[in-house]
Design an enzyme around this catalytic site. Structure first.
Site, PDB file in Angstrom:
ATOM      1  N   GLU A  18       4.162   1.785  -0.605  1.00 56.20           N
ATOM      2  CA  GLU A  18       5.037   1.994  -1.769  1.00 56.20           C
ATOM      3  C   GLU A  18       4.213   2.124  -3.052  1.00 56.20           C
ATOM      4  OE1 GLU A  18       7.895   2.945  -1.333  1.00 56.20           O
ATOM      5  OE2 GLU A  18       9.044   1.735   0.079  1.00 56.20           O
TER       6      GLU A  18
ATOM      7  N   VAL B 297     -11.801   2.745  13.781  1.00 54.93           N
ATOM      8  CA  VAL B 297     -13.056   3.408  14.166  1.00 54.93           C
ATOM      9  C   VAL B 297     -14.230   2.440  14.002  1.00 54.93           C
ATOM     10  CG1 VAL B 297     -14.660   5.284  13.629  1.00 54.93           C
ATOM     11  CG2 VAL B 297     -12.198   5.731  13.663  1.00 54.93           C
TER      12      VAL B 297
ATOM     13  N   GLY C 255      -1.893   0.792  23.076  1.00 60.12           N
ATOM     14  CA  GLY C 255      -2.923   1.805  22.849  1.00 60.12           C
ATOM     15  C   GLY C 255      -2.405   3.228  22.948  1.00 60.12           C
TER      16      GLY C 255
ATOM     17  N   TYR D  81       0.836  -1.203   0.000  1.00 62.21           N
ATOM     18  CA  TYR D  81       0.000   0.000   0.000  1.00 62.21           C
ATOM     19  C   TYR D  81       0.872   1.255   0.000  1.00 62.21           C
ATOM     20  CZ  TYR D  81      -3.787   3.145   1.565  1.00 62.21           C
ATOM     21  OH  TYR D  81      -4.714   4.156   1.680  1.00 62.21           O
TER      22      TYR D  81
HETATM   23  P1  NAD Z   1     -12.709   1.746   0.331  1.00 62.86           P
HETATM   24  O1  NAD Z   1     -12.029   0.426   0.420  1.00 62.86           O
HETATM   25  O2  NAD Z   1     -14.037   1.911   0.978  1.00 62.86           O
HETATM   26  O3  NAD Z   1     -12.845   2.221  -1.167  1.00 62.86           O
HETATM   27  C1  NAD Z   1     -11.989   1.827  -2.199  1.00 62.86           C
HETATM   28  C2  NAD Z   1     -12.824   1.501  -3.415  1.00 62.86           C
HETATM   29  O4  NAD Z   1     -11.963   1.129  -4.505  1.00 62.86           O
HETATM   30  C3  NAD Z   1     -13.762   0.309  -3.185  1.00 62.86           C
HETATM   31  O5  NAD Z   1     -15.042   0.623  -3.647  1.00 62.86           O
HETATM   32  C4  NAD Z   1     -13.119  -0.813  -3.992  1.00 62.86           C
HETATM   33  O6  NAD Z   1     -14.050  -1.783  -4.417  1.00 62.86           O
HETATM   34  C5  NAD Z   1     -12.490  -0.035  -5.124  1.00 62.86           C
HETATM   35  N1  NAD Z   1     -11.380  -0.736  -5.774  1.00 62.86           N
HETATM   36  C6  NAD Z   1     -10.347  -1.390  -5.188  1.00 62.86           C
HETATM   37  N2  NAD Z   1      -9.521  -1.888  -6.129  1.00 62.86           N
HETATM   38  C7  NAD Z   1     -10.051  -1.553  -7.333  1.00 62.86           C
HETATM   39  C8  NAD Z   1      -9.669  -1.792  -8.680  1.00 62.86           C
HETATM   40  N3  NAD Z   1      -8.566  -2.485  -8.974  1.00 62.86           N
HETATM   41  N4  NAD Z   1     -10.456  -1.309  -9.676  1.00 62.86           N
HETATM   42  C9  NAD Z   1     -11.583  -0.609  -9.389  1.00 62.86           C
HETATM   43  N5  NAD Z   1     -11.993  -0.353  -8.136  1.00 62.86           N
HETATM   44  C10 NAD Z   1     -11.230  -0.823  -7.115  1.00 62.86           C
HETATM   45  O7  NAD Z   1     -11.672   2.804   0.937  1.00 62.86           O
HETATM   46  P2  NAD Z   1     -11.826   4.373   1.172  1.00 62.86           P
HETATM   47  O8  NAD Z   1     -11.567   4.621   2.599  1.00 62.86           O
HETATM   48  O9  NAD Z   1     -13.063   4.896   0.559  1.00 62.86           O
HETATM   49  O10 NAD Z   1     -10.564   4.905   0.368  1.00 62.86           O
HETATM   50  C11 NAD Z   1     -10.685   5.528  -0.915  1.00 62.86           C
HETATM   51  C12 NAD Z   1      -9.327   6.035  -1.357  1.00 62.86           C
HETATM   52  O11 NAD Z   1      -8.824   6.987  -0.417  1.00 62.86           O
HETATM   53  C13 NAD Z   1      -8.271   4.939  -1.468  1.00 62.86           C
HETATM   54  O12 NAD Z   1      -7.467   5.197  -2.597  1.00 62.86           O
HETATM   55  C14 NAD Z   1      -7.471   5.104  -0.207  1.00 62.86           C
HETATM   56  O13 NAD Z   1      -6.143   4.663  -0.373  1.00 62.86           O
HETATM   57  C15 NAD Z   1      -7.546   6.599   0.026  1.00 62.86           C
HETATM   58  N6  NAD Z   1      -7.375   6.920   1.450  1.00 62.86           N
HETATM   59  C16 NAD Z   1      -8.351   6.698   2.358  1.00 62.86           C
HETATM   60  C17 NAD Z   1      -8.135   6.986   3.694  1.00 62.86           C
HETATM   61  C18 NAD Z   1      -9.195   6.768   4.738  1.00 62.86           C
HETATM   62  O14 NAD Z   1      -8.908   6.974   5.920  1.00 62.86           O
HETATM   63  N7  NAD Z   1     -10.405   6.407   4.421  1.00 62.86           N
HETATM   64  C19 NAD Z   1      -6.910   7.510   4.103  1.00 62.86           C
HETATM   65  C20 NAD Z   1      -5.905   7.709   3.142  1.00 62.86           C
HETATM   66  C21 NAD Z   1      -6.166   7.439   1.814  1.00 62.86           C
HETATM   67  N1  UDP Z   2      -6.148  -0.644  15.899  1.00 56.59           N
HETATM   68  C1  UDP Z   2      -6.533  -1.111  17.149  1.00 56.59           C
HETATM   69  N2  UDP Z   2      -7.600  -1.964  17.217  1.00 56.59           N
HETATM   70  C2  UDP Z   2      -8.303  -2.351  16.133  1.00 56.59           C
HETATM   71  C3  UDP Z   2      -7.914  -1.869  14.864  1.00 56.59           C
HETATM   72  C4  UDP Z   2      -6.830  -1.018  14.784  1.00 56.59           C
HETATM   73  O1  UDP Z   2      -5.926  -0.759  18.175  1.00 56.59           O
HETATM   74  O2  UDP Z   2      -9.258  -3.125  16.301  1.00 56.59           O
HETATM   75  C5  UDP Z   2      -5.012   0.303  15.810  1.00 56.59           C
HETATM   76  C6  UDP Z   2      -3.974  -0.026  14.761  1.00 56.59           C
HETATM   77  O3  UDP Z   2      -3.002  -0.921  15.261  1.00 56.59           O
HETATM   78  C7  UDP Z   2      -3.395   1.345  14.482  1.00 56.59           C
HETATM   79  C8  UDP Z   2      -4.600   2.282  14.668  1.00 56.59           C
HETATM   80  O4  UDP Z   2      -5.545   1.558  15.441  1.00 56.59           O
HETATM   81  O5  UDP Z   2      -2.421   1.679  15.430  1.00 56.59           O
HETATM   82  C9  UDP Z   2      -5.248   2.705  13.342  1.00 56.59           C
HETATM   83  O6  UDP Z   2      -5.496   1.539  12.596  1.00 56.59           O
HETATM   84  P1  UDP Z   2      -6.269   1.551  11.204  1.00 56.59           P
HETATM   85  O7  UDP Z   2      -6.169   0.173  10.660  1.00 56.59           O
HETATM   86  O8  UDP Z   2      -7.610   2.137  11.367  1.00 56.59           O
HETATM   87  O9  UDP Z   2      -5.471   2.583  10.281  1.00 56.59           O
HETATM   88  P2  UDP Z   2      -3.928   2.856   9.958  1.00 56.59           P
HETATM   89  O10 UDP Z   2      -3.047   1.971  10.793  1.00 56.59           O
HETATM   90  O11 UDP Z   2      -3.803   2.580   8.515  1.00 56.59           O
HETATM   91  O12 UDP Z   2      -3.751   4.281  10.329  1.00 56.59           O
END
Ligand code: NAD
Ligand code: UDP
Ligand code: UDP
Length: 329
Positions: free
Chosen positions: A152, A193, A212, A150
């Site tokens: 990279e 969350v 935590g 993810y």
């Molecule tokens: P999500 O998993 O709910 O949404 C991702 C969507 O992409 C899904 O609908 C999935 O089916 C689709 N998808 C996956 N691979 C695909 C492919 N090869 N072709 C077509 N569709 C594909 O996640 P999200 O939280 O809505 O994230 C959306 C974007 O925002 C992602 O690129 C994610 O990396 C980025 N992002 C989200 C967060 C966050 O906290 N939610 C943080 C940082 C970046």
């Molecule tokens: N985490 C946790 N309990 C859970 C799921 C995640 O303590 O049930 C922690 C996880 O180890 C990380 C933080 O919560 O430190 C955020 O995790 P998440 O997977 O939501 O996002 P990311 O690590 O990608 O920021």
């Protein structure tokens, strides 16, 4: 800032996911025609079911690792699983989605002369040694660990965006999104969350990984979508990368306690091993977003959690079905 043109045809990849479905909704509300492309790996048709009858909305099943030939004016590239559980399920496909997906969407943007947005991530900073993280920080990323597909993949996508910009004069907009939460997160996607809320509502143990004390900064989805739309409306001179996130920082223990308070749950906190390469701390420096986009988040964690708890409460209230089946907009 440039005036926004309501008559645009807009492609949203990953549009049936958590963030994508909120973005599609907002774009349609602004009068755009939206083409939502998704392979439904983590997103669901349910997330956009309420848009299906709308003549300004079109849903296409397609995997962005394959070429796509459509005619649009703007592209938002969000396709990629975002939760560690999902992106580590098929790590090769995760890298392909970020890298081949970016190449295909950039190729499409190049042919059309379309402006293109990339959903990058705070994960490009890895386990950061600079805190809070400004855009100028190059990051501290393990290139061969479990999160690397993810991290990279997203870093390479940023490289591709900037090379298409320099080499082919593409108009690009790159946002580094920090942890975002809200309604339509997948109940089983393993993110903190959704995990804590679902566990609290079901009266199950709340699983804290590690001690935590690691921190994250949580942005409510409506704030994030505002930031994305403001970024897309900037002039050609502004490419980003720009951090979008809420700078209020919490430990996972504080988050768990807040969720227990809001839900009134009797769940107990239990401690589980910390996953590999789990970042110790994360908080965006959002000065660039404030200066260039006039943006800062307005929804406090407690308020956003209340809205999200209400969503999951409704979801789980569909008593006869599992959260997976009940997952809906
Ligand atoms: P999500 O998993 O709910 O949404 C991702 C969507 O992409 C899904 O609908 C999935 O089916 C689709 N998808 C996956 N691979 C695909 C492919 N090869 N072709 C077509 N569709 C594909 O996640 P999200 O939280 O809505 O994230 C959306 C974007 O925002 C992602 O690129 C994610 O990396 C980025 N992002 C989200 C967060 C966050 O906290 N939610 C943080 C940082 C970046
Ligand atoms: N985490 C946790 N309990 C859970 C799921 C995640 O303590 O049930 C922690 C996880 O180890 C990380 C933080 O919560 O430190 C955020 O995790 P998440 O997977 O939501 O996002 P990311 O690590 O990608 O920021
Ligand atoms: N591409 C696409 N739709 C288009 C144009 C291109 O999916 O409308 C894809 C195509 O698969 C190509 C990639 O985008 O491999 C990169 O396109 P580009 O023109 O940059 O490179 P080239 O075609 O020269 O390899």
């Amino acid at each position: 800032m440039r005036q926004y043109n309501p008559s645009q045809r807009i492609l949203v990849t990953g549009g049936a996911g958590f963030l994508g479905s909120h973005l599609c909704e907002r774009l349609i509300a602004r009068g755009h025609d939206v083409l939502c492309v998704d392979n439904f790996f983590t997103g669901t048709k349910q997330n956009v079911a309420h848009l299906l009858g709308n003549p300004h909305f079109e849903l296409m099943r397609h995997d962005v690792t394959f070429p796509l030939f459509v005619e649009v004016d703007q592209i938002y590239n969000l396709a990629c699983p975002a939760s560690p559980v999902h992106y580590q399920h098929d790590p090769v496909q995760t890298t392909k989605t970020s890298v081949h997906g970016a190449i295909n969407m950039l190729g499409l943007a190049k042919r059309l002369g379309a402006k293109i947005f990339q959903a990058s991530t705070s994960e490009v900073y890895g386990d950061p040694s600079v805190h809070p993280q400004p855009e100028a920080y190059w990051g501290h990323v393990n290139p061969i660990g479990l999160r690397s597909c993810y991290d990279e993949g997203k870093r390479c996508a940023e490289t591709l965006f900037f090379d298409y910009h320099r080499q082919h004069q593409l108009q690009i907009k790159v946002a580094r999104i920090f942890n975002t939460y809200g309604p339509r997160m997948h109940p089983n996607d393993g993110r903190v969350v959704s995990n804590f809320i679902v566990q609290a509502l079901k009266g199950e143990d709340i699983t804290i990984y590690g001690d935590g004390q690691q921190t994250r900064s949580f942005c409510y989805v409506s704030d994030l979508i505002d930031g994305i739309l403001r970024l897309m409306a900037t002039g050609a001179d502004f490419t980003g990368p720009v951090n979008l996130g809420n700078p209020d920082e919490f430990t996972m223990r504080q988050l768990a306690e807040l969720v227990i308070q809001i839900t009134g749950s009797r769940s107990q906190l239990v401690f589980r091993p910390l996953p590999a390469d789990d970042p110790r701390q994360r908080r965006p420096d959002i000065r660039l977003a404030t200066d260039r986009l006039g943006w800062s988040p307005s929804v406090a964690l407690r308020d956003g959690l209340q809205l999200t708890v209400a969503y999951f409460d409704r979801l789980l209230a569909c008593a006869s079905i599992t959260p997976d089946e009940a997952h809906s907009g």
